[in-house]
Motif scaffolding. Sequence first.
Motif, PDB file in Angstrom:
ATOM      1  N   ARG A 153       0.813  -1.166  -0.080  1.00 39.49           N
ATOM      2  CA  ARG A 153       0.114  -0.004  -0.033  1.00 39.49           C
ATOM      3  C   ARG A 153       0.670   1.287  -0.179  1.00 39.49           C
ATOM      4  O   ARG A 153       0.161   2.399   0.410  1.00 39.49           O
ATOM      5  N   SER A 154       2.166   1.000  -0.315  1.00 41.17           N
ATOM      6  CA  SER A 154       2.895   2.310  -0.570  1.00 41.17           C
ATOM      7  C   SER A 154       3.098   2.367  -2.011  1.00 41.17           C
ATOM      8  O   SER A 154       3.789   1.453  -2.668  1.00 41.17           O
ATOM      9  N   LYS A 209      -7.606   7.513   0.868  1.00 43.57           N
ATOM     10  CA  LYS A 209      -8.497   6.433   1.098  1.00 43.57           C
ATOM     11  C   LYS A 209      -9.306   6.169  -0.011  1.00 43.57           C
ATOM     12  O   LYS A 209     -10.213   7.055  -0.550  1.00 43.57           O
ATOM     13  N   GLN A 235      -9.701   0.771   0.598  1.00 49.69           N
ATOM     14  CA  GLN A 235      -8.195   0.672   0.967  1.00 49.69           C
ATOM     15  C   GLN A 235      -7.630   2.005   1.143  1.00 49.69           C
ATOM     16  O   GLN A 235      -7.503   2.850   0.319  1.00 49.69           O
ATOM     17  N   THR A 236      -6.864   2.086   2.331  1.00 48.67           N
ATOM     18  CA  THR A 236      -5.809   3.330   2.291  1.00 48.67           C
ATOM     19  C   THR A 236      -4.804   3.039   1.667  1.00 48.67           C
ATOM     20  O   THR A 236      -3.791   2.175   2.044  1.00 48.67           O
ATOM     21  N   ILE A 237      -4.104   4.146   1.157  1.00 45.01           N
ATOM     22  CA  ILE A 237      -2.771   4.058   0.223  1.00 45.01           C
ATOM     23  C   ILE A 237      -1.982   5.210   0.863  1.00 45.01           C
ATOM     24  O   ILE A 237      -2.549   6.257   1.065  1.00 45.01           O
TER      25      ILE A 237
END
Length: 429
Positions: A153-154, A209, A235-237
């Motif tokens: 998620r980066s 988000k 999903q939080t990125i």
Amino acid sequence: MISANNVISLLVILFVQILAAECTTKYKTATSKEESPTLVLKNDSPTILGASTTFYAALILPDGHVVEEDNYLYMWKEDIPRKKRKWQHANVYTNLTEKYNDRRYDIGSHKMKVDVFKYAGKVASADTSFEITEYINGGLAAVQKNVSSSKPRSFATNQEIEFIAEIYDPSQYFRDANLSFTWDFGNRISKNTTQKHTVHSYGEAAIYKVKVNLTALVPYQDYGSFDVKTGQFEQTIRLMDPITDFTINGRSEVTLGQRSNYTLTCNGSLPIMLCWYFRADSGCEISLNESVSDVCQEITLLDDCRYDVELDFNTTGQHCFGIRAYSDISEDVTLLDISVKDVPAPPSPAVTVSLTSLAVLTTLGGIIVAAFAFHQIVRARRLQPVEVADFDFRERTNSNTTYRSNLPSVVCFSAPTEKVKRPLKRSLC
């Protein structure tokens, strides 16, 4: 004499006793604590209301081996009201598929219990939890090509990210459904698609988000209508600027024993980790991918992408100063080839004296030449003639006219060449 009938009767009794002994041995083996099998029970939930859940059962010995194939009796029992027990004859492996479409009783968490019997005795028992949901199950995946991310998620800024809505549907409930997706990328940008994937890029490093809302129209096979199902995945990125402009500022030629300062600078989102090393007698063709843990100096930059290094050079020759910078989403390397030269030998005393004398003589000669030139300039100025104008304002008359002359008469003087004062000689020029 023993009759034939008696012999047959004896043989039948003997056969029955042998069979009974064998059955008893098998029963004791199956039910003994040392050889008692373990029932492994799993399922493929969560399951959306209207779909099916499959349960899987297997008999395993304590050492991990599967029980020898034989016929077992499985009893399946759910803790859902109005659900009846189900009996099943099967081998060491079996499964059961159940459909759940009762909104009043089925939605929520439940348990399935299984008992296994053989020779009228229970040999194993287990239960497993499963869940029936009202909404579509699944998740949101994000993928970025050509980016080596060390953390999930980066992602890197200014590069496309592919978002994929992954629907969990082991029973193929949505196989013929009409799907639509509404995407919210967390930066006030949204879009609608009929595909389960889309792409988007971010220009600013920040945390976002991302959400996708799903709508599925599931057709009924018998009625020609649709059952509407919905769901939401998110999903939080984290978006980061990749490392760029990574440089080493400092001298590439130094003298033996000299201490030099080098500044490492770069651009990119923090934190950035640095791993630098210094090698003597080596060119800068060495790959930083090789193991340098024995000489690598690790630093973590938290406030600014800048670091100062001070190096002492104790050996001559070519040296390599290498640095690897890496973050969660990118990495870069930079190398500096440094040439270390020996200290030049000082000149001999005789040469030093000669050079000093030559410098003194050159200075004196310059002073003499300057004085002589100044003297000549002064002398030349003294010999220059001086002109003085003598104006005659007397009236002149002739027989008919009287007039005043405005034309001066010129008197020439020469500057005296001696110190004795002499009267100026008047002469006409």
